[in-house]
Design a protein around this motif. Sequence first.
Motif, short mmCIF file in Angstrom:
data_model
loop_
_atom_site.label_atom_id
_atom_site.label_comp_id
_atom_site.label_asym_id
_atom_site.label_seq_id
_atom_site.Cartn_x
_atom_site.Cartn_y
_atom_site.Cartn_z
N THR A 83 63.95 61.70 9.60
CA THR A 83 63.54 62.86 10.40
C THR A 83 64.66 63.88 10.48
O THR A 83 65.82 63.52 10.68
N LEU B 227 58.19 60.63 17.26
CA LEU B 227 58.40 62.05 17.02
C LEU B 227 57.53 62.91 17.95
O LEU B 227 57.64 64.13 17.94
N ARG C 40 59.29 64.77 10.00
CA ARG C 40 59.46 63.41 9.47
C ARG C 40 58.93 63.40 8.06
O ARG C 40 57.83 63.89 7.78
N ASP D 142 65.52 55.05 15.59
CA ASP D 142 64.38 55.95 15.35
C ASP D 142 64.22 57.00 16.43
O ASP D 142 63.26 57.79 16.39
#
Lengths: 153, 285, 383
Positions: free
Chosen positions: B32, B128, B83, B161
């Motif tokens: 990302t 995200l 992403r 993440d």
Amino acid sequence: MPPPLPPLEHHPFLRGLSPEQVSAIACGIRELSFPAGALLLREGEQADTLYLLRSGRVVLELNVPGRGTTQLETLKAGDILGLSWLFPPYRWSLDARAVEPVDAFALDASCMRGPTPEHPVLEPALAMRLLRHLYDRLERVRLQRLDVYKAGA
Amino acid sequence: MSPGAPLAAGAAGPMTPEPLRVRSLRRETADTWTVSLDVSRRPGGFPFQPGQFNMLYVFGVGEVAISISGDPGRPAELLHTVRTVGAATHALRGIGRGGTLGVRGPYGRPWPMEEARGQDVVVVAGGLGLAPLRPAILHLLRHRAEYGRVSVLVGARTPEDLPFRRELARWQEDSRLRVLVTVDKASPGWTEHVGVVPALLSDVEVDPARTVALMCGPEVMMRFTVRELERRGVPDARIHLSLERNMKCAVGFCGHCQLVPYFVCKDGPVFPYEKLRPFINLREV
Amino acid sequence: MPEVTSSAPEEGRAQLSLEQFAALLAALRGEGWRLVGPTVRDGALVHEDISGAEELPRGWTEVQEAGTYRLARREDGALFGYSVGPKSWKHLLFVPRLRLMSAHREAEGFRVESEPTEPPRLALIGARSCDLHAIAVQDRTFLEGPYKDPDYAARRERLFVVAVNCGQAGGTCFCVSMRTGPRATFGFDIALTEVLEGGHRFLAEAGSERGAALLSRLEARPASEEDIQAADAVVERTAQSMGRTMDTTDIKGLLYRNLEHPRWDDVAQRCLACTNCTLVCPTCFCSTVEDTSDLRGDVAERWRRWDSCFTLDHSYLHGGNVRHTIRGRYRQWLTHKVASWWDQFGTSGCIGCGRCITWCPVGIDITEEVAAIRATDGARSGA
């Protein structure tokens, strides 16, 4: 100076029960504090306590040979910890470690465990609350194992 | 609330992008990136409202809908957090600093920041999903006195993440916000929560009479979180979800992003849950 | 652009002979309109460029049933003696393939050139009421939302519409129950009714000033009361002989509360997801965008082309597809067409032309599917 911690009967797990119900469930109550890093439960040891967490966070851990320690889930103030005393062989099935200083009530499982000659049935109020708690935990585990953030999941 | 005037509504047509140069790229996670686009030549920069998205075009490759992740109070900076999951996003990542992207937008119904004024705000982000919520959080911080308690609940697969990690750490230190972070799988040394986002809600004081929830993340995660909020008594008119569907045109022409009565591109992407309730649990809508 | 009329004034109606009708088309051509009208090609009646009345399908009709279409000879010389062929007018306004832009690589980045839109001036000859309704439905998608489609808008503005009130219902038509026909009530410059009994002729009605002006140039005689009655009888007969009906009572509620009806499983067994219904449907508007570049990578183009909700990719979401079964896709199409269209555009997406029924290779009938759900309203599938 942090505000004083609420008393036993105000813990979410017991809140709303009558004093009689609380006394039927809770015996041998100890107020315990654990420093960060302390183990509250250790896998394989005898399970004889229900913890009602009052402050701080506890992480459930499982040692996976070759992969080290895996953190499974965090429990926090308001949660309960430790249910292996419900059924034989009454041994903890994982480790629980304080991530930060933890305050908890420790309840002696012998008063709750049933059916035994002394407690022929599990106190119904306790049974419902345990079920509710286990159901919530089951839902969380279902979601967690979906791995929803994986690309293309 | 009317969205900002689309930049390509003139004779050029709503499907024509405007080329903008990549000013910088910042890595958020392994896959990302946050892309900053140069809008210095546009008078007024690139105004948008929190929750809106743009269509980003990679020369010859294609177009993809990406939320604007920057600060709505700073239109001189245009940020998208991307992403790399498909052809267009991989190509987008490959553009690099100094390269050019096509942009058209901003599109979509934004977060209800006006409606939330004076209320407690619970922001729930999964993965995200934090990208379209970041402008809302920055808006809340900029206008902090106009809102009640603000909680930010963030979930991700692993600590690695988590997008905007440094900023999350800063927010956690900021007394004006309550920020809780959880991951599905923790690595050793992780000291934040392990578990799912809805579980974080039990750590947040929720007054159902004055709470507005803003939510973006995987749809399943949102469905579980809605259920938890409902248990806490929050009315579904005040639970807002940002949805993802296949958006090709972003202007309601192409038909791809339909969700029964809605075009997610123009009726959403932000919807109050009361509008989604009849449909969101059905399969294949 | 055709203007909407209230009921046309009596003096706006004229009686046209066949010669005058031919002169009407010639006059349109003379004014620079490109004529597009019905003509026989590949065993079907399709809308193509025509040069005049002589290319119209004189003496032809069509036989339509679910999954069946064939041409047949009429015993008379009717020019519009059929209902609707496979092509509506959609391909002329919402074109199947359109270059949206080209991008040219430059030393720094690229430059975008949008496509100029200078569409032809088209005169639609023989537009039916259902298809005029369909154009109005597509107008809502492409012109009346927050964004306008510039190509559609430009094409839409350059139309002259000669409508024809249907003199015959097709085997799959159901415009009466959709309240979209068979009489054209708006959206035309001139509306014709072809009358065969008592001499082949047309009743013409102006729907706009330029339509009226054109009629007056033909020096047609004003229609008499008998002319009007004869034309009305033609349309009335058509209305009485619809091939199908669809009960639209609370149709949105019906479909919305039956999204889990077992009929979806049933139709999914028959549907091939071939996309025919969406291609022949005059209101279906789904499109996709394709980006291409030349081999050197210097010039890139963006094309729009028709898409269909019956394709798997239509609902692509990174890593999967939302509607991965035919059941889900057929349900999307039908529910959208007759129910969610109301929420989106304030109108039905179905205008009752029956094309999806005729051109379905397995004969799935939208009226039958709706009726089946209605008959067992509330049933739920276990799937």
